[in-house]
Scaffold this motif. Sequence first.
Motif, short mmCIF file in Angstrom:
data_model
loop_
_atom_site.label_atom_id
_atom_site.label_comp_id
_atom_site.label_asym_id
_atom_site.label_seq_id
_atom_site.Cartn_x
_atom_site.Cartn_y
_atom_site.Cartn_z
N PRO A 394 54.39 -51.18 6.17
CA PRO A 394 53.71 -50.84 4.90
C PRO A 394 52.19 -50.98 4.99
O PRO A 394 51.47 -50.24 4.31
CB PRO A 394 54.31 -51.83 3.90
N VAL A 395 51.69 -51.89 5.83
CA VAL A 395 50.24 -52.06 5.95
C VAL A 395 49.62 -50.82 6.59
O VAL A 395 48.58 -50.32 6.13
CB VAL A 395 49.92 -53.32 6.77
N VAL A 396 50.25 -50.29 7.65
CA VAL A 396 49.74 -49.08 8.28
C VAL A 396 49.78 -47.92 7.29
O VAL A 396 48.85 -47.11 7.21
CB VAL A 396 50.56 -48.75 9.55
N ALA A 397 50.87 -47.83 6.51
CA ALA A 397 50.99 -46.75 5.53
C ALA A 397 49.92 -46.87 4.44
O ALA A 397 49.32 -45.86 4.03
CB ALA A 397 52.39 -46.77 4.90
N LEU A 398 49.66 -48.09 3.98
CA LEU A 398 48.62 -48.29 2.96
C LEU A 398 47.24 -47.95 3.50
O LEU A 398 46.41 -47.36 2.80
CB LEU A 398 48.65 -49.74 2.47
N ALA A 399 46.99 -48.32 4.76
CA ALA A 399 45.70 -47.96 5.38
C ALA A 399 45.57 -46.45 5.44
O ALA A 399 44.48 -45.90 5.19
CB ALA A 399 45.61 -48.57 6.77
N GLY A 400 46.65 -45.75 5.79
CA GLY A 400 46.61 -44.29 5.83
C GLY A 400 46.35 -43.69 4.47
O GLY A 400 45.55 -42.74 4.34
N ALA A 401 46.99 -44.23 3.41
CA ALA A 401 46.80 -43.69 2.06
C ALA A 401 45.38 -43.93 1.57
O ALA A 401 44.73 -43.02 1.01
CB ALA A 401 47.81 -44.32 1.12
N ALA A 402 44.87 -45.15 1.78
CA ALA A 402 43.50 -45.44 1.35
C ALA A 402 42.49 -44.61 2.13
O ALA A 402 41.52 -44.07 1.56
CB ALA A 402 43.22 -46.93 1.55
N GLY A 403 42.72 -44.47 3.44
CA GLY A 403 41.82 -43.66 4.26
C GLY A 403 41.84 -42.20 3.87
O GLY A 403 40.79 -41.53 3.87
N LEU A 404 43.01 -41.69 3.52
CA LEU A 404 43.13 -40.29 3.10
C LEU A 404 42.34 -40.04 1.82
O LEU A 404 41.66 -39.01 1.68
CB LEU A 404 44.60 -39.93 2.89
N LEU A 405 42.39 -40.98 0.89
CA LEU A 405 41.64 -40.84 -0.36
C LEU A 405 40.13 -40.82 -0.08
O LEU A 405 39.39 -39.98 -0.62
CB LEU A 405 41.98 -42.00 -1.29
N VAL A 406 39.67 -41.72 0.78
CA VAL A 406 38.25 -41.77 1.12
C VAL A 406 37.84 -40.50 1.86
O VAL A 406 36.79 -39.90 1.60
CB VAL A 406 37.93 -43.01 1.97
N ALA A 407 38.69 -40.05 2.81
CA ALA A 407 38.38 -38.85 3.60
C ALA A 407 38.30 -37.62 2.70
O ALA A 407 37.43 -36.76 2.89
CB ALA A 407 39.44 -38.64 4.68
N ALA A 408 39.21 -37.51 1.72
CA ALA A 408 39.18 -36.36 0.80
C ALA A 408 37.90 -36.36 -0.03
O ALA A 408 37.30 -35.31 -0.26
CB ALA A 408 40.40 -36.40 -0.11
#
Length: 431
Positions: A394-408
Amino acid sequence: MAAIKPGRPGGRHRRPAERQATYGEVLAIGEFRALWAGQALSLLGDQLSRVALSVLVFERTESPLATASVYALTYLPPIVGGPLLSGLADHYARRRIMIVCDVLRALLVALMAIPGTSFTALCVLVFCVVLLSAPFSAARAALLPELLEGDRYVAGSALQNMTNQAAQMLGFAIGGALIMGMGPYRALALDAATFMASALILVSGVRRRAAPARSGSGRPSMWKMTRAGARLVFGDPRLRTLVLFAWLCGFYVLPEGIATPYAAALTDDPQRVSFVAGLLMGSIPTGTVVGAFLFSRYVSPSGRLRSMGWMAMLTCAPLILCALRPPLAVVLVLWFVSGVGGAYQLAANAAFVRCVPAERRGQAFGLVQSGLLAAQGLGILIGGAAADEFGPEPVVALAGAAGLLVAATLAMLWTDSRKEIIERVRAEAPA
C-alpha cells in the motif's frame, strides 16, 4: 481553380525536419569522452566503496544503526553543502574545479583505506568526500552544454544517464565478490585510484577554459551566491516547473528504498528474499536505461518536450497497481514501466539548460541536485516508516497515487511554459 488555403500541405513553407543527434556524434567529441570516462570510473569506485564501507563498519561495530548511519552520510553533505559550494563552478574555471575535487577525494579515500582508522574518522572522511561531489557535479553539469550543442546535449545526457544506471547495477553486483577477494581496505584503495585516474583523464582530455565571465567587482560570498541562485531558479516560472519535475523522483524512487521488505512480502522463503530484492531494485534502473535510449533516439526534440508531462505521469501511474498485491512477475513489469517513464528527465534537463544563463549554470544545477537528493532521501525515509506500519504494497501504491497527482499538475503548468522553448528548438533545426 480554388486558391490553396494557408496551412494546407504546399500552402506554406514547411518547417525543416528536426535533426536528432546520434551517440556516435557525441562520442566523437574527445572532451566529452574524457568527461564520460572519468565519470564512469568514479561511479564504479563509489559503488565499490559503499559496499566496502558497509562491510567495514558492520564488522567493526556489529551495529546495523552504525552501518545505516554511515550510508546516510552519502545523502546529507550534498543537501547541506550543495547550494553553498556549487556556486564555485560559476566563479572558477570548471575544469580546475573538477580536477581539484578529484585529487582531494582520492587523498581522503586513501586515508579511509588505512587499517585501523577510527569509526569517527571514517564518518568525517565520508562526509568530506561526498561534500566535494557537489562542486564537482555542478562544474561538470555546467561544462557539458559547452561541449555539446543542441540535440547533442540530450544524446550525451542520455548516454551519461545510462552509464550511471549501469555503473550502479554493476558496482553493486561485483562489489561483494571483489571485497570477499581483496578485503574492504584494498577496495577503498581501489576507489582512491579511480578518483586519481579520473583527474588524470580530465587533465589530458579536457582543454583549459577561462573562468565564467562575472559582472561587477569582487567575489560574492557563498551565502549571496546561494540566494542569487535560488532567486534565479524559483523566480522564473519555467525553471520552477522544471525543477519540480526533477524532484518528482522522490515518489517513484521510493520503491527501491523498501525493496527488501517488499521482497519479503512476495516470498515465504527467507533464502530468496535477497535475490528477489535484487530483482526489484534492478527493475526501475533497467527501465530507465531502456527509456533513455528509446526517448533520445526515436523521439524528436520538440516531441520530447510535448510528451514530458505524460512521461512524468507514467513514472507514477503503474505503481498504483501494487495495491492489488500482484505476483512478482507483474511487480517487476510495473516497476520497469515506471523506470521507462523516468526518461522524461532528459527533456527536463535539456529545457533547463536552455533557460539558464551559461555563466550561472553551476549554481543552478547545484541547487537542483541538492533538492533531488533531498527528495530521494526524504521519500525513502517516509516510505520506510510507513511500510513498518501499513506494509510495503500500500505504501508503494500511495506514493504512485500522490506522484501521479503532482505530475498531472506539473503537466498542466508545463503546457503553457513549453511553447517558447519548443519554438526555439524548431528555430535551431537545420534548413
